[in-house]
Design a protein around this motif. Sequence first.
Motif, PDB file in Angstrom:
ATOM      1  N   VAL A   1       0.826  -1.214   0.000  1.00 13.54           N
ATOM      2  CA  VAL A   1       0.000   0.000   0.000  1.00 13.54           C
ATOM      3  C   VAL A   1       0.858   1.260   0.000  1.00 13.54           C
ATOM      4  O   VAL A   1       0.480   2.283  -0.575  1.00 13.54           O
ATOM      5  CB  VAL A   1      -0.956  -0.011   1.218  1.00 13.54           C
ATOM      6  N   ALA A   2       2.039   1.187   0.608  1.00 10.90           N
ATOM      7  CA  ALA A   2       2.926   2.355   0.668  1.00 10.90           C
ATOM      8  C   ALA A   2       3.358   2.817  -0.722  1.00 10.90           C
ATOM      9  O   ALA A   2       3.777   3.967  -0.903  1.00 10.90           O
ATOM     10  CB  ALA A   2       4.159   2.020   1.513  1.00 10.90           C
ATOM     11  N   TRP A   3       3.224   1.941  -1.723  1.00 13.08           N
ATOM     12  CA  TRP A   3       3.623   2.273  -3.093  1.00 13.08           C
ATOM     13  C   TRP A   3       2.423   2.642  -3.966  1.00 13.08           C
ATOM     14  O   TRP A   3       2.561   2.763  -5.191  1.00 13.08           O
ATOM     15  CB  TRP A   3       4.335   1.073  -3.730  1.00 13.08           C
ATOM     16  N   SER A   4       1.274   2.853  -3.365  1.00 16.89           N
ATOM     17  CA  SER A   4       0.046   3.058  -4.146  1.00 16.89           C
ATOM     18  C   SER A   4       0.071   4.342  -4.980  1.00 16.89           C
ATOM     19  O   SER A   4      -0.611   4.432  -6.000  1.00 16.89           O
ATOM     20  CB  SER A   4      -1.166   3.080  -3.216  1.00 16.89           C
ATOM     21  N   ASP A   5       0.861   5.329  -4.585  1.00 18.61           N
ATOM     22  CA  ASP A   5       0.905   6.582  -5.348  1.00 18.61           C
ATOM     23  C   ASP A   5       1.479   6.378  -6.743  1.00 18.61           C
ATOM     24  O   ASP A   5       1.074   7.043  -7.702  1.00 18.61           O
ATOM     25  CB  ASP A   5       1.736   7.631  -4.603  1.00 18.61           C
ATOM     26  N   THR A   6       2.439   5.462  -6.868  1.00 27.44           N
ATOM     27  CA  THR A   6       3.103   5.260  -8.165  1.00 27.44           C
ATOM     28  C   THR A   6       2.815   3.898  -8.791  1.00 27.44           C
ATOM     29  O   THR A   6       2.966   3.740 -10.004  1.00 27.44           O
ATOM     30  CB  THR A   6       4.630   5.408  -8.007  1.00 27.44           C
ATOM     31  N   GLU A   7       2.394   2.925  -8.003  1.00 22.55           N
ATOM     32  CA  GLU A   7       2.231   1.560  -8.516  1.00 22.55           C
ATOM     33  C   GLU A   7       0.821   1.004  -8.297  1.00 22.55           C
ATOM     34  O   GLU A   7       0.638  -0.215  -8.241  1.00 22.55           O
ATOM     35  CB  GLU A   7       3.252   0.627  -7.828  1.00 22.55           C
ATOM     36  N   LEU A   8      -0.173   1.891  -8.210  1.00 15.04           N
ATOM     37  CA  LEU A   8      -1.532   1.439  -7.902  1.00 15.04           C
ATOM     38  C   LEU A   8      -2.070   0.401  -8.895  1.00 15.04           C
ATOM     39  O   LEU A   8      -2.629  -0.623  -8.475  1.00 15.04           O
ATOM     40  CB  LEU A   8      -2.474   2.635  -7.816  1.00 15.04           C
ATOM     41  N   PRO A   9      -1.943   0.590 -10.223  1.00 13.92           N
ATOM     42  CA  PRO A   9      -2.469  -0.416 -11.159  1.00 13.92           C
ATOM     43  C   PRO A   9      -1.857  -1.797 -10.941  1.00 13.92           C
ATOM     44  O   PRO A   9      -2.563  -2.808 -11.023  1.00 13.92           O
ATOM     45  CB  PRO A   9      -2.104   0.148 -12.531  1.00 13.92           C
ATOM     46  N   ARG A  10      -0.580  -1.852 -10.650  1.00 15.49           N
ATOM     47  CA  ARG A  10       0.072  -3.141 -10.435  1.00 15.49           C
ATOM     48  C   ARG A  10      -0.344  -3.759  -9.106  1.00 15.49           C
ATOM     49  O   ARG A  10      -0.447  -4.991  -8.990  1.00 15.49           O
ATOM     50  CB  ARG A  10       1.587  -2.970 -10.489  1.00 15.49           C
ATOM     51  N   ILE A  11      -0.594  -2.925  -8.111  1.00 17.50           N
ATOM     52  CA  ILE A  11      -1.075  -3.447  -6.828  1.00 17.50           C
ATOM     53  C   ILE A  11      -2.474  -4.025  -6.994  1.00 17.50           C
ATOM     54  O   ILE A  11      -2.793  -5.097  -6.461  1.00 17.50           O
ATOM     55  CB  ILE A  11      -1.065  -2.329  -5.756  1.00 17.50           C
ATOM     56  N   GLN A  12      -3.314  -3.327  -7.747  1.00 20.17           N
ATOM     57  CA  GLN A  12      -4.669  -3.832  -7.997  1.00 20.17           C
ATOM     58  C   GLN A  12      -4.631  -5.150  -8.752  1.00 20.17           C
ATOM     59  O   GLN A  12      -5.398  -6.078  -8.451  1.00 20.17           O
ATOM     60  CB  GLN A  12      -5.454  -2.783  -8.791  1.00 20.17           C
ATOM     61  N   ARG A  13      -3.727  -5.251  -9.729  1.00 25.64           N
ATOM     62  CA  ARG A  13      -3.601  -6.508 -10.471  1.00 25.64           C
ATOM     63  C   ARG A  13      -3.104  -7.625  -9.553  1.00 25.64           C
ATOM     64  O   ARG A  13      -3.533  -8.778  -9.679  1.00 25.64           O
ATOM     65  CB  ARG A  13      -2.635  -6.324 -11.639  1.00 25.64           C
ATOM     66  N   ALA A  14      -2.204  -7.257  -8.629  1.00 27.95           N
ATOM     67  CA  ALA A  14      -1.691  -8.260  -7.689  1.00 27.95           C
ATOM     68  C   ALA A  14      -2.809  -8.782  -6.782  1.00 27.95           C
ATOM     69  O   ALA A  14      -2.876  -9.984  -6.503  1.00 27.95           O
ATOM     70  CB  ALA A  14      -0.563  -7.653  -6.849  1.00 27.95           C
ATOM     71  N   MET A  15      -3.701  -7.888  -6.343  1.00 29.93           N
ATOM     72  CA  MET A  15      -4.815  -8.326  -5.501  1.00 29.93           C
ATOM     73  C   MET A  15      -5.755  -9.246  -6.287  1.00 29.93           C
ATOM     74  O   MET A  15      -6.288 -10.214  -5.749  1.00 29.93           O
ATOM     75  CB  MET A  15      -5.577  -7.114  -4.966  1.00 29.93           C
ATOM     76  N   THR A  16      -5.935  -8.951  -7.581  1.00 32.85           N
ATOM     77  CA  THR A  16      -6.779  -9.805  -8.421  1.00 32.85           C
ATOM     78  C   THR A  16      -6.139 -11.168  -8.608  1.00 32.85           C
ATOM     79  O   THR A  16      -6.833 -12.171  -8.833  1.00 32.85           O
ATOM     80  CB  THR A  16      -6.997  -9.146  -9.802  1.00 32.85           C
ATOM     81  N   LEU A  17      -4.825 -11.235  -8.498  1.00 32.05           N
ATOM     82  CA  LEU A  17      -4.100 -12.494  -8.654  1.00 32.05           C
ATOM     83  C   LEU A  17      -4.576 -13.551  -7.662  1.00 32.05           C
ATOM     84  O   LEU A  17      -4.508 -14.754  -7.943  1.00 32.05           O
ATOM     85  CB  LEU A  17      -2.593 -12.237  -8.455  1.00 32.05           C
ATOM     86  N   LEU A  18      -5.080 -13.110  -6.526  1.00 35.42           N
ATOM     87  CA  LEU A  18      -5.543 -14.051  -5.499  1.00 35.42           C
ATOM     88  C   LEU A  18      -6.723 -14.901  -5.976  1.00 35.42           C
ATOM     89  O   LEU A  18      -6.998 -15.961  -5.423  1.00 35.42           O
ATOM     90  CB  LEU A  18      -5.936 -13.287  -4.227  1.00 35.42           C
ATOM     91  N   ALA A  19      -7.395 -14.434  -7.021  1.00 36.31           N
ATOM     92  CA  ALA A  19      -8.546 -15.181  -7.544  1.00 36.31           C
ATOM     93  C   ALA A  19      -8.136 -16.219  -8.584  1.00 36.31           C
ATOM     94  O   ALA A  19      -8.986 -16.974  -9.069  1.00 36.31           O
ATOM     95  CB  ALA A  19      -9.552 -14.210  -8.157  1.00 36.31           C
ATOM     96  N   PHE A  20      -6.837 -16.268  -8.934  1.00 38.02           N
ATOM     97  CA  PHE A  20      -6.361 -17.193  -9.973  1.00 38.02           C
ATOM     98  C   PHE A  20      -5.432 -18.238  -9.368  1.00 38.02           C
ATOM     99  O   PHE A  20      -4.763 -17.989  -8.358  1.00 38.02           O
ATOM    100  CB  PHE A  20      -5.610 -16.424 -11.072  1.00 38.02           C
ATOM    101  N   SER A  21      -5.402 -19.401 -10.018  1.00 37.70           N
ATOM    102  CA  SER A  21      -4.497 -20.463  -9.597  1.00 37.70           C
ATOM    103  C   SER A  21      -3.176 -20.300 -10.348  1.00 37.70           C
ATOM    104  O   SER A  21      -3.122 -19.667 -11.405  1.00 37.70           O
ATOM    105  CB  SER A  21      -5.095 -21.828  -9.906  1.00 37.70           C
TER     106      SER A  21
END
Length: 399
Positions: free
Chosen positions: A226-246
């Motif tokens: 979360v500390a990187w959300s200012d510059t890396e928000l799209p990648r953090i969101q994609r990483a959270m979506t990764l939890l739904a995939f095997s």
Amino acid sequence: MEMDKVNVSNMLAIEEPFMKAPLEQLKRSIRQSQKQAERETAQINVAINSMIKNKETLSAEEMDKTLGGLIERLQTLKRKLEEAKLEEAQLIRRSRQRAADLNEINSFTSTTQPEFQRWCRTRMDRVLIDYMLRNGNVDTAQRLIEQGNLEHFADTSLFALVMSTERELRENHSCRGALQWCAENRSALRKVQSTLEFELRLQEFVEMAREQKVFEAIAYSKKYLVAWSDTELPRIQRAMTLLAFSPGTNCAPYKNMFDMNRWDYLSHQFRMVIFQLFDLPAQPLLHLLLQTGLSALKTQACVSEDPMEHNRNCPVCHADTLGRLAQDLPLSHHVNSNLVCRITGEKMNEDNPPMRLPNGYVYSSSSISDMASKNDGKIKCPRSGQIFNISEAKKLFIS
């Protein structure tokens, strides 16, 4: 003679990393020692003030135990600072030795001086040491260091750090060592706007997702991503979506995140970042020196798709060896052209004049004569396969 004059500025053009590497190490070592001393003394002062404040409620045994712990911490701090002082003294000696070595070149007046030849051999040795350390040939590099007494000219500890961290990333698939290094150099990484620490944190998150540790991954992301959300928000969101995939998913963005080749990418990025911080070139110095010479040899014939256009004595024409280093180099600028025999690779001049065959192809006199002596005065053109008598070869004149 003017040709034998030492061109100091050209020889020192690529020596900046040679001087800056130990100075950068010294600067970082001093900063780390200072921060460590300030942090420990601040914590000890807090503990002492707390003990003074609560002296009425603390027993003599408790105070003695607290003071004993503080003394032990101070002794540990003293030992670490002494070790850092020894390391800093070594870096200072290394910097002085390197400065003296580079300054020595100003005393040479000719490239034919034995002292200058000795200096060049030493320079070649340290360039080879740099190449071997970068490629993991530590034992061979160490033998060359000991043989030439070149301890001050080798950044052994720096490359040892790079190799051990790379090995941990590639083989052990662990970010621990790299993250510890990032913590120690966070301010420097921030100055060069490096995202290495984020990439490492993201990889640890991916490994949790790979093992289906959903709750641990979510807690980890809150703490570190979360500390990187200012510059890396799209990648953090994609990483959270990764939890739904095997891990076996075929969905491209998430398949790439699960790809084990990311460890190789992280290893390479760590190397590039540490080279950037210590002002080391991404390429070995050996490659840079070779490319300097290759750039003067590369011609249109070297890049021709017709193998017959290549000169067997030209290093640039050998695409499997030195030619690789010359791939991205521009063509050299030649004011005067040289004629080179395609058979022998020798230069054609007044002592070895060019000879023209009836089919128009030109070869050197020495190659024509040698071929005729072995074939009863007959010459077979390597290009066309046609056979001629040596008497049919006509001498050309270079104007």
